[in-house]
Write a protein that holds these residues in place. Structure first.
Motif, PDB file in Angstrom:
ATOM      1  N   ILE A  90       0.831  -1.207   0.000  1.00 58.95           N
ATOM      2  CA  ILE A  90       0.000   0.000   0.000  1.00 58.95           C
ATOM      3  C   ILE A  90       0.861   1.251   0.000  1.00 58.95           C
ATOM      4  CG2 ILE A  90      -0.178  -0.001   2.521  1.00 58.95           C
ATOM      5  CD1 ILE A  90      -2.737   1.312  -0.079  1.00 58.95           C
ATOM      6  N   SER A  91       2.072   1.161   0.573  1.00 61.82           N
ATOM      7  CA  SER A  91       2.978   2.300   0.543  1.00 61.82           C
ATOM      8  C   SER A  91       3.434   2.595  -0.879  1.00 61.82           C
ATOM      9  CB  SER A  91       4.193   2.033   1.442  1.00 61.82           C
ATOM     10  OG  SER A  91       5.098   3.118   1.387  1.00 61.82           O
ATOM     11  N   LYS A  92       3.690   1.537  -1.649  1.00 55.96           N
ATOM     12  CA  LYS A  92       4.080   1.728  -3.049  1.00 55.96           C
ATOM     13  C   LYS A  92       2.932   2.345  -3.848  1.00 55.96           C
ATOM     14  CE  LYS A  92       7.328  -2.174  -3.057  1.00 55.96           C
ATOM     15  NZ  LYS A  92       7.638  -3.500  -3.649  1.00 55.96           N
ATOM     16  N   VAL A  93       1.714   1.862  -3.582  1.00 52.82           N
ATOM     17  CA  VAL A  93       0.541   2.415  -4.266  1.00 52.82           C
ATOM     18  C   VAL A  93       0.359   3.877  -3.891  1.00 52.82           C
ATOM     19  CG1 VAL A  93      -1.975   2.287  -4.456  1.00 52.82           C
ATOM     20  CG2 VAL A  93      -0.612   0.183  -4.444  1.00 52.82           C
ATOM     21  N   ASN A  94       0.510   4.169  -2.601  1.00 48.94           N
ATOM     22  CA  ASN A  94       0.351   5.540  -2.133  1.00 48.94           C
ATOM     23  C   ASN A  94       1.400   6.466  -2.735  1.00 48.94           C
ATOM     24  OD1 ASN A  94       1.464   7.439   0.500  1.00 48.94           O
ATOM     25  ND2 ASN A  94      -0.615   7.716  -0.226  1.00 48.94           N
ATOM     26  N   THR A  95       2.638   5.978  -2.860  1.00 49.31           N
ATOM     27  CA  THR A  95       3.696   6.789  -3.467  1.00 49.31           C
ATOM     28  C   THR A  95       3.335   7.159  -4.901  1.00 49.31           C
ATOM     29  OG1 THR A  95       5.420   5.796  -2.081  1.00 49.31           O
ATOM     30  CG2 THR A  95       6.125   6.850  -4.125  1.00 49.31           C
ATOM     31  N   ILE A 132       0.296   7.309  -6.188  1.00 56.71           N
ATOM     32  CA  ILE A 132      -0.834   8.241  -6.185  1.00 56.71           C
ATOM     33  C   ILE A 132      -0.384   9.635  -5.772  1.00 56.71           C
ATOM     34  CG2 ILE A 132      -3.027   8.780  -5.049  1.00 56.71           C
ATOM     35  CD1 ILE A 132      -3.574   5.800  -4.883  1.00 56.71           C
ATOM     36  N   GLN A 133       0.474   9.708  -4.757  1.00 63.83           N
ATOM     37  CA  GLN A 133       0.992  11.006  -4.331  1.00 63.83           C
ATOM     38  C   GLN A 133       1.753  11.707  -5.457  1.00 63.83           C
ATOM     39  OE1 GLN A 133       3.337  11.338  -0.804  1.00 63.83           O
ATOM     40  NE2 GLN A 133       1.751  10.558   0.562  1.00 63.83           N
ATOM     41  N   GLY A 181      -7.105  14.015  -4.924  1.00 67.39           N
ATOM     42  CA  GLY A 181      -6.567  14.486  -3.648  1.00 67.39           C
ATOM     43  C   GLY A 181      -7.160  13.726  -2.472  1.00 67.39           C
ATOM     44  N   TYR A 182      -8.474  13.445  -2.504  1.00 68.38           N
ATOM     45  CA  TYR A 182      -9.113  12.682  -1.435  1.00 68.38           C
ATOM     46  C   TYR A 182      -8.563  11.251  -1.392  1.00 68.38           C
ATOM     47  CZ  TYR A 182     -12.483  16.522  -1.787  1.00 68.38           C
ATOM     48  OH  TYR A 182     -13.071  17.760  -1.835  1.00 68.38           O
ATOM     49  N   THR A 183      -8.364  10.679  -2.571  1.00 68.22           N
ATOM     50  CA  THR A 183      -7.792   9.324  -2.643  1.00 68.22           C
ATOM     51  C   THR A 183      -6.376   9.308  -2.088  1.00 68.22           C
ATOM     52  OG1 THR A 183      -9.099   8.873  -4.633  1.00 68.22           O
ATOM     53  CG2 THR A 183      -7.245   7.400  -4.190  1.00 68.22           C
ATOM     54  N   TRP A 189      -3.581   5.070   5.255  1.00 66.79           N
ATOM     55  CA  TRP A 189      -3.508   3.609   5.210  1.00 66.79           C
ATOM     56  C   TRP A 189      -2.050   3.141   5.184  1.00 66.79           C
ATOM     57  CZ3 TRP A 189      -6.259   0.288   0.867  1.00 66.79           C
ATOM     58  CH2 TRP A 189      -6.127  -1.068   1.201  1.00 66.79           C
ATOM     59  N   SER A 190      -1.241   3.775   4.342  1.00 67.84           N
ATOM     60  CA  SER A 190       0.157   3.346   4.208  1.00 67.84           C
ATOM     61  C   SER A 190       0.939   3.612   5.489  1.00 67.84           C
ATOM     62  CB  SER A 190       0.820   4.058   3.028  1.00 67.84           C
ATOM     63  OG  SER A 190       0.930   5.447   3.273  1.00 67.84           O
TER      64      SER A 190
END
Length: 241
Positions: free
Chosen positions: A176-181, A183-184, A209-211, A218-219
């Motif tokens: 999830i951290s990779k996914v968040n990176t 998305i960010q 932005g909300y996502t 989560w990450s």
């Protein structure tokens, strides 16, 4: 008959004892193993590319504050290319390093943090979303200082603490951290490009932005509840420090 309390040995032609030579060779081998274990080569091409990304971060931020969004976008794009390139080179030419697992996300987070702050100052990112992103990163940075200290082999000196050629802990990003990176980076990239291509305030950018805020929370939690997110490295017990 030789006593069983003494090891057998043989004198070589030069008068030296063979057992002593074997012990000396073993000691030299142990020292070599210890040196290779505690130090690694940090002067590699992937680490150099990562360092250039780290240096470019304040330049991008300065251009954003000056309203020079075009040049900031170009330099940010180059930084993104080096982010993928250094990983490919490291895998292709076997240049992976423990320090690379530390400074690579550090460079990414420095760039993202500076952009988050400057874009929020320019009202291109809502302050609540910027606060969530920065809060998670601040927590991870504090945690990294703590894990660096507890995992550093003795002696724990100030100089050795900042000597990143001495690996002590390995960070393993969660999925999830990779996914968040991703998305960010997408969200910040589009926020940076919005004034260039005139789509500031688009509803699609708002939803992204909300996502980004949700996956950021989560990450951050995943590093707390995932057991192997941080792996502390220990030298073999038979090697004295």
């Amino acid at each position: 008959m030789q006593s069983c309390f003494f090891s057998t040995s043989r004198t070589t032609n030069d008068g030296s004892n063979e057992t002593d030579q074997e012990g000396s060779n073993k000691l030299s081998k142990d020292k070599s193993i210890k040196k290779n274990l505690l130090h690694e080569n940090i002067y590699t091409i992937p680490n150099f590319l990562t360092f250039t990304r780290l240096v470019s971060a304040p330049v991008v931020g300065y251009w954003v504050l000056q309203g020079n969004y075009t040049d900031a976008s170009i330099l940010f794009g180059i930084a993104c290319v080096t982010d993928g390139l250094d990983g490919w080179i490291a895998r292709r030419f076997n240049m992976q390093s423990i320090v690379g697992t530390i400074i690579d996300p550090m460079a990414d987070k420095t760039l993202m943090t500076i952009l988050t702050v400057t874009l929020a100052m320019q009202s291109l990112i809502p302050i609540p979303i910027a606060g969530i992103i920065l809060g998670r990163d601040a927590g991870l940075i504090l945690a990294s200082f703590y894990y660096r200290y507890i995992s550093l082999p003795e002696p724990k000196t100030f100089k050795r603490y900042w000597d990143f050629s001495i690996p002590s802990a390995e960070v393993r990003p969660t999925m999830i951290s990779k996914v968040n990176t991703a998305i960010q980076m997408g969200y910040i990239c589009l926020s940076l490009l919005a004034p260039v291509f005139d789509f500031t305030g688009h509803i699609g950018l708002d939803y992204l932005g909300y996502t980004c805020a949700a996956t950021t929370i989560w990450s951050g939690a995943s590093y707390v509840y995932t057991k192997d997110a941080v792996r502390i490295l220990h030298p073999p017990s038979n090697i004295k420090k």
